[in-house]
Design an enzyme around this catalytic site. Structure first.
Site, PDB file in Angstrom:
ATOM      1  N   HIS A  83      -1.742  14.162  -2.193  1.00  0.00           N
ATOM      2  CA  HIS A  83      -0.722  13.157  -3.081  1.00  0.00           C
ATOM      3  C   HIS A  83      -0.594  13.634  -4.847  1.00  0.00           C
ATOM      4  CE1 HIS A  83       0.081   9.274  -5.519  1.00  0.00           C
ATOM      5  NE2 HIS A  83      -1.339   9.170  -6.076  1.00  0.00           N
ATOM      6  N   HIS A 142      -7.040  11.729 -10.205  1.00  0.00           N
ATOM      7  CA  HIS A 142      -6.202  11.879  -9.601  1.00  0.00           C
ATOM      8  C   HIS A 142      -6.278  13.835  -9.412  1.00  0.00           C
ATOM      9  CE1 HIS A 142      -4.598   7.968  -9.054  1.00  0.00           C
ATOM     10  NE2 HIS A 142      -4.369   8.622  -7.838  1.00  0.00           N
ATOM     11  N   ASN A 154       7.977  -8.736  12.180  1.00  0.00           N
ATOM     12  CA  ASN A 154       8.754  -8.437  10.947  1.00  0.00           C
ATOM     13  C   ASN A 154       8.667  -6.856  10.604  1.00  0.00           C
ATOM     14  OD1 ASN A 154       8.691 -10.833   9.822  1.00  0.00           O
ATOM     15  ND2 ASN A 154       5.710 -10.959  10.188  1.00  0.00           N
ATOM     16  N   HIS A 186       1.527   3.770  -1.622  1.00  0.00           N
ATOM     17  CA  HIS A 186       0.372   2.996  -2.731  1.00  0.00           C
ATOM     18  C   HIS A 186       0.480   1.889  -3.177  1.00  0.00           C
ATOM     19  CE1 HIS A 186      -0.954   7.105  -3.183  1.00  0.00           C
ATOM     20  NE2 HIS A 186      -0.538   8.067  -2.394  1.00  0.00           N
ATOM     21  N   HIS A 235      -5.697   1.159  -1.172  1.00  0.00           N
ATOM     22  CA  HIS A 235      -4.865   1.832  -0.673  1.00  0.00           C
ATOM     23  C   HIS A 235      -5.553   3.351  -0.710  1.00  0.00           C
ATOM     24  CE1 HIS A 235      -3.252   2.690  -4.745  1.00  0.00           C
ATOM     25  NE2 HIS A 235      -2.864   3.959  -3.953  1.00  0.00           N
ATOM     26  N   ASP A 271      -5.475   7.105  -1.658  1.00  0.00           N
ATOM     27  CA  ASP A 271      -5.037   8.603  -1.370  1.00  0.00           C
ATOM     28  C   ASP A 271      -5.635   9.762  -1.017  1.00  0.00           C
ATOM     29  OD1 ASP A 271      -3.683   6.561  -3.844  1.00  0.00           O
ATOM     30  OD2 ASP A 271      -5.168   7.058  -5.055  1.00  0.00           O
TER      31      ASP A 271
HETATM   32  C1  23J Z   1       1.468   8.258  -9.003  1.00  0.00           C
HETATM   33  C2  23J Z   1       1.457   8.730 -10.584  1.00  0.00           C
HETATM   34  C3  23J Z   1       0.524   8.223 -10.857  1.00  0.00           C
HETATM   35  C4  23J Z   1      -1.209   7.310 -10.557  1.00  0.00           C
HETATM   36  C5  23J Z   1      -0.502   6.704  -9.348  1.00  0.00           C
HETATM   37  C6  23J Z   1       0.384   7.132  -9.078  1.00  0.00           C
HETATM   38  C7  23J Z   1      -1.720   5.918  -8.336  1.00  0.00           C
HETATM   39  O1  23J Z   1      -2.461   5.538  -9.396  1.00  0.00           O
HETATM   40  C8  23J Z   1      -1.600   6.028  -6.642  1.00  0.00           C
HETATM   41  O2  23J Z   1      -2.179   4.968  -6.484  1.00  0.00           O
HETATM   42  O3  23J Z   1      -2.343   7.259  -6.397  1.00  0.00           O
HETATM   43  S1  23J Z   1      -2.374   6.951 -11.161  1.00  0.00           S
HETATM   44 MN    MN Z   2      -2.571   6.375  -4.670  1.00  0.00          MN
END
Ligand code: 23J
Ligand code: MN
Length: 263
Positions: A83, A212, A66, A73, A77, A79
């Protein structure tokens, strides 16, 4: 000549006799996998999709395979520090350059499932962690810090994302707790059962998305959408969480495994 007895030969023996088991901390990855819903001014991540290249047919008589299409994400997953803007200037901050030794570490599992059952916006504080350490010992540098909420037991996308008029509601960590874990405990990263490492309402926190911001700002990792954390002891398990070696990748779906001693 007999091979030297090492911790690995003992591990092989214990896996065989069942005194150590392998626990899968991974959600199934498919079109129904919930993906984070960001506010509409931000670009969305697409859902997982898959199309057949061939299925023992004209397109490939003896083989099935496939094509998959997905955001980095998606589902269970990883991070990487790159990121987040706070982690963008670290060396070796992307999925292909992080030293592989940092994908393996002991797990410290904090169970707040009872608190979360009563309050879905529950935030773990530094004081909660200190109380946990009073019972289980100090978190050692290089540990995975895993937050058990039982959120992964919620069935279906709606209950899992739990979006209300004012945005999603799900548990997470208070910013002081994140900074404590990153700076004073030097964890590998934090793992959660929710769709992302930040609480559902964290877009409105100061700073926004503190988990994050501070984890990746300290060069550390995240693991999201974990499951089966209820099968882990508070300490004593080893977690292996190695993302795909995507060149300049910000993260990736992955299979997260825990090696767990049985009674
Ligand atoms: C981008 C913006 C905010 C968030 C996230 C991604 C994630 O949770 C992620 O999957 O890294 S909160
Ligand atoms: Mn993430």
């Amino acid at each position: 000549m007999a091979a030297r007895v090492t911790v690995l030969s003992l591990l092989v023996e214990e896996l065989k006799n069942g005194r150590v088991k392998v626990v899968d901390l991974t959600q199934p990855l498919g079109p129904d996998t919930p993906v984070i819903d960001l506010p509409p001014m931000f670009a969305p991540s697409p859902p997982f999709s898959m199309e057949t290249i061939s299925h023992y047919d004209d397109k490939g008589p003896a083989w099935y395979w496939n094509t998959i299409h997905l955001g980095e994400h998606t589902g269970t997953h990883f991070d990487a520090p790159i990121h987040w803007v706070t982690g963008k200037d670290y060396a070796n901050n992307s999925t292909d350059t992080i030293p592989v030794s940092r994908f393996v570490g002991p797990a410290c599992v904090v169970d707040v499932s009872k608190e979360v059952a009563h309050y879905e916006d529950f935030l773990l504080t530094r004081e909660h962690v200190l109380a946990w350490e009073g019972e289980h010992g100090k978190i050692q540098p290089g540990s995975w810090f895993l937050l058990r909420t039982d959120w992964s037991k919620r069935q279906g996308r709606e209950a899992f994302l739990n979006a209300k008029a004012d945005g999603p509601h799900s548990p997470g960590l208070h910013k002081d707790c994140v900074q404590f874990l990153a700076q004073e405990r030097d964890v590998l990263g934090v793992g959660v059962e929710t769709v992302g490492t930040d609480a559902g309402q964290a877009g409105a926190f100061d700073p926004p998305f503190p988990c994050h911001t501070f984890m990746h700002g300290a060069g550390k990792f995240g693991l999201a959408s974990l499951k089966n954390l209820d099968q882990l002891p508070a300490t004593g398990a080893v977690v292996i969480a190695a993302p795909l070696k995507i060149v300049n990748g910000s993260g990736s779906p992955l299979r997260v495994l825990a090696l767990v001693p049985t009674e």
